[in-house]
Enzyme design. Structure first.
Site, mmCIF file in Angstrom:
data_model
loop_
_atom_site.group_PDB
_atom_site.id
_atom_site.type_symbol
_atom_site.label_atom_id
_atom_site.label_comp_id
_atom_site.label_asym_id
_atom_site.label_seq_id
_atom_site.Cartn_x
_atom_site.Cartn_y
_atom_site.Cartn_z
ATOM 1 N N GLU A 70 9.831 -4.846 -3.044
ATOM 2 C CA GLU A 70 9.646 -3.442 -3.422
ATOM 3 C C GLU A 70 10.944 -2.651 -3.308
ATOM 4 O O GLU A 70 11.299 -1.874 -4.181
ATOM 5 C CB GLU A 70 8.576 -2.783 -2.541
ATOM 6 C CG GLU A 70 8.381 -1.346 -2.941
ATOM 7 C CD GLU A 70 7.273 -0.643 -2.188
ATOM 8 O OE1 GLU A 70 6.667 0.239 -2.798
ATOM 9 O OE2 GLU A 70 7.045 -0.952 -1.012
ATOM 10 N N ILE A 89 6.250 -2.769 3.870
ATOM 11 C CA ILE A 89 5.105 -2.008 4.406
ATOM 12 C C ILE A 89 4.272 -1.521 3.235
ATOM 13 O O ILE A 89 4.701 -0.640 2.488
ATOM 14 C CB ILE A 89 5.549 -0.787 5.246
ATOM 15 C CG1 ILE A 89 6.462 -1.198 6.411
ATOM 16 C CG2 ILE A 89 4.326 -0.055 5.796
ATOM 17 C CD1 ILE A 89 7.023 -0.018 7.198
ATOM 18 N N ASP A 90 3.103 -2.105 3.054
ATOM 19 C CA ASP A 90 2.174 -1.575 2.054
ATOM 20 C C ASP A 90 1.271 -0.579 2.772
ATOM 21 O O ASP A 90 0.626 -0.924 3.762
ATOM 22 C CB ASP A 90 1.339 -2.705 1.438
ATOM 23 C CG ASP A 90 0.477 -2.181 0.295
ATOM 24 O OD1 ASP A 90 0.964 -1.321 -0.461
ATOM 25 O OD2 ASP A 90 -0.681 -2.605 0.174
ATOM 26 N N THR A 92 2.692 2.886 3.100
ATOM 27 C CA THR A 92 3.718 3.699 3.787
ATOM 28 C C THR A 92 3.245 5.125 4.052
ATOM 29 O O THR A 92 3.626 5.723 5.056
ATOM 30 C CB THR A 92 5.040 3.765 2.985
ATOM 31 O OG1 THR A 92 4.741 3.958 1.617
ATOM 32 C CG2 THR A 92 5.860 2.524 3.158
ATOM 33 N N ASP A 200 2.182 -5.466 -4.290
ATOM 34 C CA ASP A 200 1.027 -4.903 -3.578
ATOM 35 C C ASP A 200 -0.179 -5.842 -3.615
ATOM 36 O O ASP A 200 -1.066 -5.731 -2.774
ATOM 37 C CB ASP A 200 0.602 -3.562 -4.208
ATOM 38 C CG ASP A 200 1.680 -2.502 -4.088
ATOM 39 O OD1 ASP A 200 2.255 -2.372 -2.995
ATOM 40 O OD2 ASP A 200 1.960 -1.810 -5.085
#
Length: 246
Positions: A70, A89-90, A92, A200
């Site tokens: 990402e 970090i999915d 955030t 994601d």
């Protein structure tokens, strides 16, 4: 103990190492909520830091594998057939507001197919992982999608648009990766989202399939413009019927 591949073992170790700084930074957030600089810069820093740890750890054992992430985008190394897909970090926004619902995601794409996937919720210490044709697991417990077949008894998840559109029983948790992991574990019955990124959903889609669920063909879409539909087999037709115009 179930037997896992060396690649998945590497993914688990990398996620566990990265999670230490995530947990530490999450603990710091409360102090930042009141500071002038604000937490947003801090979260970006955490994101990049976690990404660096993941890339470093995964590269140690597999020096030639490529990356799609990402934050940094594509890193093309010698081996272009094996690609680590990572989202440091999915969720955030949840992280930013001190809400303990986010995950570290790693998937391995080999010969154009996702063969390993991991979604780690460091705050709840829930490690969801799957390998192609080997099943899906949560902390060594085998996962199965739910078998409910009455749509009124089912619970679905989506993003803001999906929640507004749908007349199904809906949740909007702000973390796509955990939504898919929850479908795999039978907590949710289905998940759908338009125009989402591959990092994601790559790991979560494999989790759902390996837990006996159904996911539409994601290869038809561009990596940052995916319309995903994932659910248990028992409810898939009814869910898709409800989403005809979504």
């Amino acid at each position: 103990m179930i037997s896992i591949s060396s690649n998945l073992n590497l993914m688990i170790k990398a996620a566990e190492k990265a999670s230490k700084s995530v947990i530490r930074d999450f603990g710091e957030l409360e102090k930042l909520q009141v500071s002038k600089k604000g937490p947003r810069d801090f979260v970006t820093k955490t994101d990049k830091h976690v990404e660096n740890i993941l890339i470093e750890e995964l590269s140690k054992a597999k020096k030639n594998f490529s990356f799609l992430s990402e934050e940094v985008g594509k890193i093309e190394n010698k081996d272009k057939e094996n690609i680590w897909i990572i989202d440091p970090i999915d969720g955030t926004t949840n992280f930013l507001h001190g809400i303990p619902h986010f995950a570290i995601c790693i998937a391995l794409k080999s010969q154009k197919e996702i063969i390993s996937g991991l979604v780690f919720d460091p705050i709840k210490d829930e490690m969801f992982y799957a390998e192609k044709n080997k099943g899906a697991y949560l902390n060594n417990q085998r996962l199965r999608v739910s078998n409910k077949n009455l749509i009124d008894e089912c619970l679905f998840s989506s993003n803001h648009e999906g929640v507004k559109f749908s007349n199904l029983n809906m949740r909007y948790s702000g973390c796509a990766a955990l939504d898919l992991a929850y479908v795999a574990s039978g907590r949710f019955d289905g998940y759908f989202h338009n125009k989402i990124n591959i990092w994601d959903v790559a790991a979560g889609a494999l989790l759902v399939k390996e837990a006996g669920g159904i996911v539409n063909d994601l290869d038809k879409f561009n990596t940052n413009n995916i319309d995903i539909r994932a659910s248990s087999g028992a409810i898939n037709d009814k869910m898709l019927e409800n989403l005809k115009n979504f």
